[in-house]
Design an enzyme around this catalytic site. Structure first.
Site, PDB file in Angstrom:
ATOM      1  N   LYS A  56       0.849  -1.191   0.000  1.00  0.00           N
ATOM      2  CA  LYS A  56       0.000   0.000   0.000  1.00  0.00           C
ATOM      3  C   LYS A  56       0.880   1.234   0.000  1.00  0.00           C
ATOM      4  CE  LYS A  56      -4.488   0.741   0.150  1.00  0.00           C
ATOM      5  NZ  LYS A  56      -5.594  -0.153  -0.259  1.00  0.00           N
TER       6      LYS A  56
HETATM    7  P1  NAD Z   1     -13.203   7.439  -2.859  1.00  0.00           P
HETATM    8  O1  NAD Z   1     -12.222   8.523  -2.602  1.00  0.00           O
HETATM    9  O2  NAD Z   1     -13.654   7.171  -4.246  1.00  0.00           O
HETATM   10  O3  NAD Z   1     -14.525   7.687  -1.979  1.00  0.00           O
HETATM   11  C1  NAD Z   1     -14.484   7.853  -0.596  1.00  0.00           C
HETATM   12  C2  NAD Z   1     -15.880   8.290  -0.132  1.00  0.00           C
HETATM   13  O4  NAD Z   1     -15.879   8.374   1.298  1.00  0.00           O
HETATM   14  C3  NAD Z   1     -16.273   9.675  -0.638  1.00  0.00           C
HETATM   15  O5  NAD Z   1     -17.677   9.709  -0.832  1.00  0.00           O
HETATM   16  C4  NAD Z   1     -15.883  10.575   0.542  1.00  0.00           C
HETATM   17  O6  NAD Z   1     -16.663  11.782   0.543  1.00  0.00           O
HETATM   18  C5  NAD Z   1     -16.219   9.693   1.716  1.00  0.00           C
HETATM   19  N1  NAD Z   1     -15.423   9.984   2.905  1.00  0.00           N
HETATM   20  C6  NAD Z   1     -14.081  10.185   2.973  1.00  0.00           C
HETATM   21  N2  NAD Z   1     -13.713  10.399   4.252  1.00  0.00           N
HETATM   22  C7  NAD Z   1     -14.845  10.309   4.999  1.00  0.00           C
HETATM   23  C8  NAD Z   1     -15.111  10.442   6.377  1.00  0.00           C
HETATM   24  N3  NAD Z   1     -14.136  10.718   7.244  1.00  0.00           N
HETATM   25  N4  NAD Z   1     -16.392  10.284   6.799  1.00  0.00           N
HETATM   26  C9  NAD Z   1     -17.369  10.007   5.923  1.00  0.00           C
HETATM   27  N5  NAD Z   1     -17.173   9.887   4.602  1.00  0.00           N
HETATM   28  C10 NAD Z   1     -15.928  10.044   4.150  1.00  0.00           C
HETATM   29  O7  NAD Z   1     -12.548   6.138  -2.190  1.00  0.00           O
HETATM   30  P2  NAD Z   1     -12.928   4.620  -2.483  1.00  0.00           P
HETATM   31  O8  NAD Z   1     -12.003   4.110  -3.499  1.00  0.00           O
HETATM   32  O9  NAD Z   1     -14.388   4.500  -2.656  1.00  0.00           O
HETATM   33  O10 NAD Z   1     -12.487   3.952  -1.104  1.00  0.00           O
HETATM   34  C11 NAD Z   1     -13.346   3.909   0.012  1.00  0.00           C
HETATM   35  C12 NAD Z   1     -12.869   2.822   0.957  1.00  0.00           C
HETATM   36  O11 NAD Z   1     -12.878   1.572   0.274  1.00  0.00           O
HETATM   37  C13 NAD Z   1     -11.451   2.983   1.492  1.00  0.00           C
HETATM   38  O12 NAD Z   1     -11.397   2.429   2.787  1.00  0.00           O
HETATM   39  C14 NAD Z   1     -10.625   2.135   0.543  1.00  0.00           C
HETATM   40  O13 NAD Z   1      -9.400   1.711   1.115  1.00  0.00           O
HETATM   41  C15 NAD Z   1     -11.584   0.972   0.349  1.00  0.00           C
HETATM   42  N6  NAD Z   1     -11.346   0.166  -0.843  1.00  0.00           N
HETATM   43  C16 NAD Z   1     -11.337   0.724  -2.093  1.00  0.00           C
HETATM   44  C17 NAD Z   1     -11.147  -0.084  -3.202  1.00  0.00           C
HETATM   45  C18 NAD Z   1     -11.203   0.457  -4.603  1.00  0.00           C
HETATM   46  O14 NAD Z   1     -11.118  -0.353  -5.544  1.00  0.00           O
HETATM   47  N7  NAD Z   1     -11.362   1.741  -4.818  1.00  0.00           N
HETATM   48  C19 NAD Z   1     -10.925  -1.452  -3.042  1.00  0.00           C
HETATM   49  C20 NAD Z   1     -10.963  -2.010  -1.760  1.00  0.00           C
HETATM   50  C21 NAD Z   1     -11.184  -1.175  -0.677  1.00  0.00           C
END
Ligand code: NAD
Length: 429
Positions: free
Chosen positions: A119
């Site tokens: 990561k």
């Molecule tokens: P992203 O940046 O596309 O979206 C994040 C969302 O969460 C946004 O709507 C943002 O406004 C909201 N957010 C951010 N901080 C916040 C907070 N403190 N309180 C409430 N809402 C908040 O990110 P993503 O890619 O959707 O990732 C979200 C989660 O999923 C993370 O934990 C990431 O590690 C995990 N994840 C992502 C992927 C992927 O393929 N993108 C894969 C596995 C896990």
């Protein structure tokens, strides 16, 4: 002989509930103890293989140089190259990146894809940076890591605040240094540059495939199932949309600012359109405003936190009203909250399974890049469903067989697989 496991368990007593690496380590310790993992494997597997810290100079639009701090942690290579996203955020820190890299190792093992865990993160505020500044930051960060990443070494992907464009810049920078195009150095790229169809939607789709399986335990159908989603980005927004299309009643959703709730169900395509246009969910018509904190406590069948870590803690776990918790985000629940959820009888689909759809299709993308032969989207989605359903079933059986909760089962299954391969390779010590 001193028992390193006991020392570590002592170290975590009274630890900070919100340190993600401690949360990961506490679960690792419990699973390792239950597995009877031998002390040598324990010592090797509970720490990352490599932690890289870089200082990245960037010429800002003002003409001045600003130096950003960045990380890449490579947790484990026993089953293949390190794999995992890169996060841009003002509060990203080394303990968070260490935890996220370890979760990638366990996640890849749970769905049985041939990767280890990695990561990355850069401390920056992407909302306050121009496109040009973000591109220069990304390229120089890539150049700093050039000896450590690559299709057979470590394959980055998007995470919070990074996207297909970020991956295209990394791929291009790496390729310029390699003097030829190397598409397989990253996944989550634009489809035109060697990305996979279905990758953008894969994490949200994987969450839905898990939820499809979990609701069967409650004799629910999608039409009878209410869902609350925290976050509306890649995982939450797409997850909500796919579940809406599949017949689920999505009653609540949020972004970082605030959330909305309508017990009759939300028109998710309309909500996402509104969010895109207004960059906030505030004043969305036809729904009640709700804070992110209150959103988690709404009555629903399925709660799916898809934003960030430490959302469900010992402070609020008791107030959750869902039957199923599907962890789209990494580390949304603390170990103290785990105990409370278990006592309440909430069925947890742990993050290292629930959000593994992303890395599964990243694996498909890496395979396609290396073959130079690309699959139709239907094939990607069908293979993803097969993988998620099989992994869900395997985990449920494992939990039953060992009489443990699903979180502990997921760690045990993953650690057992990584330990098996490590033992076979032998420890080069
Ligand atoms: P992203 O940046 O596309 O979206 C994040 C969302 O969460 C946004 O709507 C943002 O406004 C909201 N957010 C951010 N901080 C916040 C907070 N403190 N309180 C409430 N809402 C908040 O990110 P993503 O890619 O959707 O990732 C979200 C989660 O999923 C993370 O934990 C990431 O590690 C995990 N994840 C992502 C992927 C992927 O393929 N993108 C894969 C596995 C896990």
């Amino acid at each position: 002989m001193a028992n390193p496991m006991a020392d570590e368990v002592r170290r975590f007593k009274g630890s900070d509930e919100k340190n993600p690496f401690e949360a990961m380590s506490e679960r690792f310790d419990r699973a390792a103890q239950l597995l009877g993992l031998d002390a040598d494997l324990y010592a090797v597997m509970r720490v990352p293989s490599r932690e890289i810290k870089v200082y990245v100079p960037v010429r800002m639009d003002t003409g001045h140089i600003q130096v950003f701090e960045g990380f890449r942690v490579q947790h484990n290579f026993a089953r293949g190259p390190a794999k995992g996203g890169i996060r841009y955020a003002p509060d990203v820190n080394i303990d968070e990146v260490k935890a996220l890299s370890a979760w990638m190792t366990w996640k890849c093992a749970v769905v049985n894809v041939p990767f280890g865990g990695g990561k990355g993160g850069i401390i920056c505020n992407p909302q306050q940076m121009s496109e040009g500044e973000l591109e220069r930051l990304t390229r120089r960060y890539t150049a700093e890591l050039i000896d450590f990443i690559g299709p057979d070494k470590d394959v980055p992907a998007p995470d919070m605040n990074t996207n297909e464009q970020t991956m295209a810049w990394i791929m291009d920078t790496y390729s310029m240094h390699a003097r030829h195009t190397v598409t397989a150095v990253v996944t989550g790229k634009p489809v035109a540059l060697g990305g996979s169809l279905g990758r953008r939607e894969a994490t949200g789709r994987g969450v839905m495939f898990c939820v499809n399986e979990a609701i069967k335990r409650y004799d629910l159908t999608p039409e009878k199932t209410s869902v609350v989603v925290q976050g509306s980005g890649n995982v939450g927004g797409i997850g909500a949309l796919l579940m809406h299309e599949h017949g689920y009643k999505v009653v609540g959703i949020s972004d970082i600012g605030s959330g909305i709730y309508n017990p009759a169900g939300l028109d998710i395509p309309n909500v996402l359109e509104y969010l895109k246009k207004n960059r906030t969910l505030e004043a969305y018509p036809g729904a009640d405003a709700v804070s992110n904190k209150d959103l988690l406590e709404l009555p629903c069948d399925v709660l799916t936190p898809c934003a960030t870590e430490n959302q469900i803690t010992s402070e609020n776990a008791d107030r959750l009203k869902c039957k199923i918790l599907a962890e789209g985000a990494n580390g949304p629940t603390t170990p103290k909250a785990d105990k409370i959820l278990h006592e309440k009888g909430i069925f947890v689909i742990p993050d290292i399974l629930a959000n593994a759809g992303g890395v599964t299709v990243s694996y498909f993308e890496w395979v396609q890049d290396r073959m130079g032969y690309f699959w139709p989207e239907a094939q990607v989605n069908a293979r993803l469903e097969e993988k998620m359903v099989a992994s869900f079933s395997e985990l449920s059986h494992y939990a039953g067989k060992h009489d443990v909760d699903t979180r502990t089962a997921a760690y045990m299954l993953a650690i057992d697989r990584v330990a098996f391969d490590t033992r076979m390779r032998g420890i080069y010590a």
